[in-house]
Structure formats: structure tokens, C-alpha cells
Design an enzyme around this catalytic site. Structure first.
Site, PDB file in Angstrom:
ATOM      1  N   HIS A  34       5.032  -2.631   5.560  1.00 42.87           N
ATOM      2  CA  HIS A  34       3.282  -2.646   4.780  1.00 42.87           C
ATOM      3  C   HIS A  34       3.179  -1.423   6.336  1.00 42.87           C
ATOM      4  CE1 HIS A  34       0.165  -2.955   3.044  1.00 42.87           C
ATOM      5  NE2 HIS A  34      -0.268  -3.481   4.252  1.00 42.87           N
ATOM      6  N   CYS A  97       3.065  -0.096  -2.108  1.00 41.81           N
ATOM      7  CA  CYS A  97       2.292   0.215  -0.950  1.00 41.81           C
ATOM      8  C   CYS A  97       2.286   1.541   0.064  1.00 41.81           C
ATOM      9  CB  CYS A  97       1.974  -0.897  -0.178  1.00 41.81           C
ATOM     10  SG  CYS A  97       3.190  -1.576   1.040  1.00 41.81           S
TER      11      CYS A  97
END
Length: 649
Positions: A34, A97
Site C-alpha cells: 500500500h 490505491c
């Protein structure tokens, strides 16, 4: 005045991917990444929409890695205007993301985020291991911002939680045993693995094209009704034909010409109407499609993938005899008298003159475990008084752990010729799926309770022993391994673990040439069972369109050459046992037919070993076969001839 731009990288698996991925999946996944962008004293990331916080103060804590992305010449006001426009765009769960971070970096600096982060392998999250990681990932991803900052990801990654690792391993076995693939995850794992890249500027698009072999770009507009009609189709095709770690897929990008610098990007590529789809191979445009025609869109993507990833040469070769082979494992299912086997083992224990001084278990303790725990379980499952239609009892982890500890002690205390009754009891137990699921969690550790880890080295070390006891032990271990390979989770774990795979071949290769026909039959069965596991995976990859890539089986390349060479030599030496030749030829067919190493390594090996002539010599009397007319069974003759002509030519 320029401002520095940083990329914060977090591992949402908390170190579990790096620690366990290779053992459980055969490929190294260093993290479930992430990312966020740090610029102008702020950390910006995509989660539940676009979020902004002070650097290092998000619910992810401190980053695992900080990547310097250079400097931006844009001012903060311009970037804030860009973010305000992006807020209207980055709202749905289907966005990636890391795609958002890449888009921001492209806007700020004209660069791209590292390629190892861009395309999280979505099939990895769908494996039993990935499915077991999902709760951990979701818990970290969706932790509310207020409250204490969690332990830094770097600390977790450096020293993974043993309890967490154990629970994940148990979950892996459970998922895999249940045919294994988790239901769709929550928003965290879905947004992490979204196959669609959102692109809003030329720099991001150029980076997107450079980093993917096959790419599909969808130019759309918020005010275009046909775009809204075709968009769900595009999303389904991205899921179906997108990038997966073991699939030859395309990368999919969506460019809204009304967002950010999308209009400039559309002008650069001469897009005059929406929807427009463009298809790229190695960064070069091959074709484009205008309009909302779902059938043409699918056809163009299929053509692109065919050009980018040509199918395995054997997928279009007719092989009826090979295709008719069952991929079910060969299992040794005979159930002996459990009382007799236990009595035999107990007598060996009583006759043993010495006992390990360091052992906490006496002979009486060992016999108590066998008679009070193991014997009742085996008899209840394999000699049931109730009808076979009733659910059979399964072994519990506590039973198996106690039995495994006792087996390790007996293996160190008894001579090898006294151990085959114990191995035969385990051979029977591996018919129970619960035993295979339990053992699958042990092959990734150094657990002394793993029966395969206990018995296999002793079988290897006694191969040159001519005694009947050593022969019985080797035979029983081979049969145990055949039954173990009937469990999908355990089979994958054994093959993907370098140590266990190496030891299996250390036993298998010499056993294929053993003087005893029963040992040769058992070893030929094991060679087939291993090949059947690989064939199932490869057939499924072809069926689902994933394709077969050499890098996806890189860990098997040298090992497969060794096994294929041993199988061919065993076929050469087998002069009269048709069943052994049948199993070996079937195994050879499975090793060769869809192997990604076929053209580069296996085909030259087959020529050197003269495998075609060797197989055909089994069809006539002579040096290759002792009996008149060669192999007699029609189905075996047909298989041998087909493998010789179509796989060994």
C-alpha cells in the site's frame, strides 16, 4: 521553488508474505503493498476516498520503505486543485490505491512508482495463502485514523508474529482443503488488487505503457452515455483477462478526458470521440476501437493476448490417449488388520534393547499413545462398524501431534527394519483429508512432528541396504508418499518447499531402478502422482486463460529435468512389467505435455536420450522388451506410441 516528493510504502501483510509466500505458492511475494505520496508536508493516499494526514501519522503507522521520487516544480495550490478534481473521481472501491499514487507521482514529477508495486498479483490474494492473509490486510487497511499509532510495519516485517504465522498456516490448509479459494474480499483487498489503472496525465500513461507487455486503454467521458453502457463490460474484462502473477494477462487503464490532464492525453493520442479503446503491445499501439461494441472489444483483447502470449504448442495437438488419462492420484488403499499391525510394532518396541536417554517418553508411554489414541482413531475410521455412508471421523490436531511426536521418537530408537508397521499406519491415515491438511502446515516449518520429514531421510539413507527390512521400509514410505499426494494442499506444499522436493527426488530416482518389482511399481506410482499434480495446475491455467509461463514454474525447472531423465531411464530398463511402463509413460506424458520448459530444455533432452526410439522399442520384442510382440495391452501400446510420436519426436 521546487518541493521534494516521497513515496511511502507499507506492507499490509505484516511480513507474512515475505516469510511464507515462496514455501506456500512457489513464488516470492515480498509484501502486500500500500502506498501514499508525501509532498508539501502532507501524506496523501487512497483508501475510503482520498485521505490526507501528516506524514507517518496515518493508521498504517511508519512506512516500511521511503522512496525518493525527486522534486516537483508545481506549487501547492495547483496540486490541491488537482486533488479536488480527483476527489470526484477516486470514490469507488474498484480503484487501485497504488494506481492513485502512481497517478499523483506522474502529475507531480513525470515519474512512475516502482514496477514491483504497481501490479499486485490478484491471483495471489485468491490462493489459500492470500485468502488467509485477507483478514490481516483488511484489519490494517481499515483501522480508524484516531487512536494510537500501530507498531511500525518495518518492525513487524523484521520479526513476524509466530502466533499469526501459525494461524495463517492453519487457515491456508483449511482453505486449500476446501478447494480453496476464498470468496470475494472486502474493500481493502479489492481496492489493493483492482486490475484497472486510473490515469489522468500523460506521464502516468507513458509509465503505464512502458511497464506492461500488453495494455488496453479506455478513453471515456463523464458526459458520454455509451461510455456508461460499456464501462461494466470493460471492468469485467479487466477482472477476467487482467494481470495475475501466474496468468498472461493485459494491463487495463481508464482515462477520463474530463478529469485532470485527460483532455491533453486524449489530444496526444488523437482521440476525437468516446468511448475509444486502444490496444498496445510492448508500448506500441496495435489497433483501436471506437464505440460501445462489447463483442468487438472482447475479440480485440483476445487477439492482443494471443499476440503477446502465444499458447503452449501442445494445446492444439490432438493427443486422445494422453487426454484420456485420469489425473486422479494412484492411492494404496489396502486396509490391514490394525490390531495386527499395532501388535507387530509393539513387539519391536519391546525387543529394542536400548532407549534414548534424553526421551521423556518411556516404552510404556509410547505404547500407551499408540493403543489409546492412534489405534481407536484408525479403527473408527478405517474399520467402521457403521455403514460407509455415515460421515467418517477425522483425526484431531492433538491426536496427530501426539502421534507425530511418538513417531519421531520411534524413528530414532528403532532400527529401520522395525519401522515399517508405523509407516504403514501413517500411510493409511493419509486417506483422511484432515491428516493431509495438518501435514501441509508442517512442511513449511522444522516441526519434528511431521511424519514425512521423519521417515523420508531414513528411507534415503537405507537405499543401498540389501536387507528385506530396508526394502519393506522403502516400499512403505513410497506408498505413504503416494497417498500424501492425494491431498492437494499437502502436494503443493511438498513440491514448493525446496528441501522436501529435493528429498523426494533423492528417494524417487534410485527407487525407479530398484531390483524389487513392487518397489518399482510404487515409485512409478509416485512419479505419476507428482506429474498429475502439475498437470492439473497446467490444464486449469490453459482452461481459464491464465497461460503457462516459464517463470511461474522456475522453481521446478532443474528438478523437472532430473525427474524426466530418471523416468526415461526407468522406462528403458523395464523389460517386462507392463504396469510399470504404463505408469511411467503416463507420468512422462504429464511432465512433458504442458511444461513451460518443454521447448527450451525438455525437448533437447528428449533428443539426447533418444526417448522416441526407446519408447517404440517397447512395442516389439527385442532389446527393449522380452516378450513376444512387445507390450500386449492395447491402451498401453496406444499411449506409448502417442507419447513417442507426439511428445518425444
Amino acid at each position: 521553488m521546487s518541493a521534494p516528493v516521497k513515496l511511502y510504502v507499507y506492507d499490509l501483510s505484516r511480513g507474512m508474505a515475505r516469510q511464507l509466500s515462496r514455501q506456500l505458492t512457489g513464488r516470492q511475494i515480498d509484501g502486500i503493498w500500500h502506498t501514499s505520496v508525501v509532498v508539501f508536508g502532507k501524506e496523501i493516499f487512497y483508501g475510503q476516498g482520498i485521505d490526507i494526514t501528516s506524514p507517518g501519522r496515518s493508521h498504517h503507522g511508519q512506512p516500511l520503505t521511503v522512496v525518493d521520487m525527486g522534486e516537483t516544480s508545481l506549487d501547492e495550490e495547483t496540486f490541491n486543485e488537482y486533488l479536488d478534481e480527483m476527489r470526484q473521481h477516486y470514490t469507488a472501491d474498484k480503484f487501485n490505491c497504488n494506481s492513485f499514487s502512481d497517478d499523483c507521482i506522474g502529475f507531480l514529477t513525470g515519474q512512475s512508482i516502482p514496477s514491483y508495486i504497481k501490479d499486485l498479483p490478484t491471483d495471489f490474494l485468491s490462493t489459500p495463502f492470500g485468502a488467509a492473509l485477507r483478514p490481516t490486510i483488511d484489519a490494517m487497511y481499515r483501522r480508524p485514523t484516531p487512536g494510537p499509532i500501530p507498531t511500525p510495519a518495518s518492525a513487524v516485517s523484521a520479526s513476524p508474529d509466530p502466533q499469526l504465522a501459525s494461524s495463517i498456516l492453519q487457515a491456508v490448509a483449511s482453505h486449500a482443503q476446501g478447494n480453496g479459494y476464498a470468496q470475494a474480499g472486502t474493500r481493502a483487498t479489492e481496492s489493493l488488487a483492482s486490475p484497472i489503472h486510473i490515469v489522468t496525465n500523460p506521464a502516468s500513461f507513458n509509465g503505464f505503457l512502458k511497464s506492461h507487455k500488453a495494455s488496453v486503454a479506455f478513453f471515456t467521458s463523464q458526459t458520454c452515455p455509451p461510455c456508461r453502457v460499456i464501462e461494466p463490460v470493460f471492468e469485467r474484462l479487466a477482472e477476467e483477462k487482467g494481470l495475475h502473477d501466474s496468468r498472461n494477462g493485459a494491463a487495463f487503464a481508464k482515462i477520463d478526458i474530463d478529469v485532470g490532464m485527460g483532455n491533453a492525453l486524449a489530444s496526444e493520442w488523437n482521440v476525437r470521440a468516446t468511448p475509444t479503446f486502444m490496444f498496445f503491445l510492448d508500448g506500441k499501439k496495435l489497433d483501436e476501437l471506437k464505440g460501445a461494441d462489447a463483442n468487438k472489444l472482447r475479440s480485440q483483447i483476445d487477439l492482443l493476448l494471443f499476440q503477446a502470449f502465444p499458447p503452449h504448442p501442445h494445446t492444439s495437438t490432438s493427443m486422445p490417449a494422453v487426454q484420456a488419462l485420469s489425473m486422479n492420484p494412484i492411492i494404496f488403499s489396502q486396509v490391514p488388520s490394525i490390531d495386527t499391525v499395532l501388535a507387530k510394532l509393539s513387539s519391536f518396541i519391546d525387543e529394542q534393547p536400548t532407549w534414548p536417554e534424553s526421551s521423556k517418553q518411556s516404552k510404556a508411554d509410547v505404547k500407551a499413545v499408540l493403543s489409546r489414541t492412534v489405534q481407536p482413531y484408525l479403527k473408527s475410521r478405517f474399520q467402521p462398524p457403521t455403514p460407509a455412508t455415515n460421515p467418517l471421523p477425522s483425526a484431531t490436531p492433538s491426536t496427530l501431534t501426539a502421534w507425530g511426536q511418538t513417531s519421531a521418537l520411534l524413528a530414532s530408537a528403532l532400527p529401520v527394519e522395525s519401522l515399517f508397521p508405523l509407516v504403514d499406519m501413517w500411510r493409511l491415515a493419509f486417506h483422511d483429508p484432515a491428516v493431509g491438511a495438518w501435514a501441509a502446515t508442517l512442511t513449511t516449518t522444522t516441526s519434528a512432528t511431521d511424519p514425512i520429514r521423519v521417515f523420508l531421510p531414513k528411507a534415503i539413507s537405507t537405499q543401498d541396504t540389501a536387507s528385506k527390512g530396508a526394502r519393506n521400509y522403502t516400499l512403505t514410505v513410497l506408498r505413504l508418499l503416494c497417498n500424501a499426494f492425494s491431498n492437494a494442499a499437502l502436494a503443493q506444499s511438498l513440491l514448493r518447499n525446496n528441501e522436501s522436493r529435493g528429498k523426494i527426488s533423492d528417494l524417487l530416482v534410485p527407487s525407479l531402478l530398484h531390483s524389487d518389482p513392487l518397489v518399482r511399481t510404487a515409485s512409478a506410482s509416485l512419479a505419476f502422482d507428482i506429474a498429475a499434480v502439475l498437470q492439473k495446475e497446467r490444464v486449469e491455467s490453459v482452461r481459464t486463460g491464465k497461460g503457462i509461463r516459464a517463470e511461474s514454474e522456475e522453481y521446478l525447472a532443474d528438478w523437472e529435468i532430473e525427474i524426466v531423465s530418471a523416468v526415461i531411464e526407468a522406462v528403458d530398463r523395464e523389460k517386462e512389467n507392463e504396469e510399470v511402463v504404463h505408469r511411467l509413460t503416463a507420468a512422462l506424458a504429464f511432465y512433458l505435455r504442458l511444461s513451460p520448459q518443454y521447448e527450451s530444455q525438455l525437448q533437447p533432452l528428449l533428443e539426447v536420450l533418444q526417448s522416441r526410439q526407446l519408447l517404440k522399442s517397447k512395442l516389439v520384442k527385442g532389446d527393449g522388451w522380452k516378450t513376444e510382440g512387445g507390450i500386449g495391452k492395447k491402451d498401453v501400446r496406444k499411449l506409448v506410441e502417442e507419447v513417442a510420436e507426439k511428445l518425444c519426436a
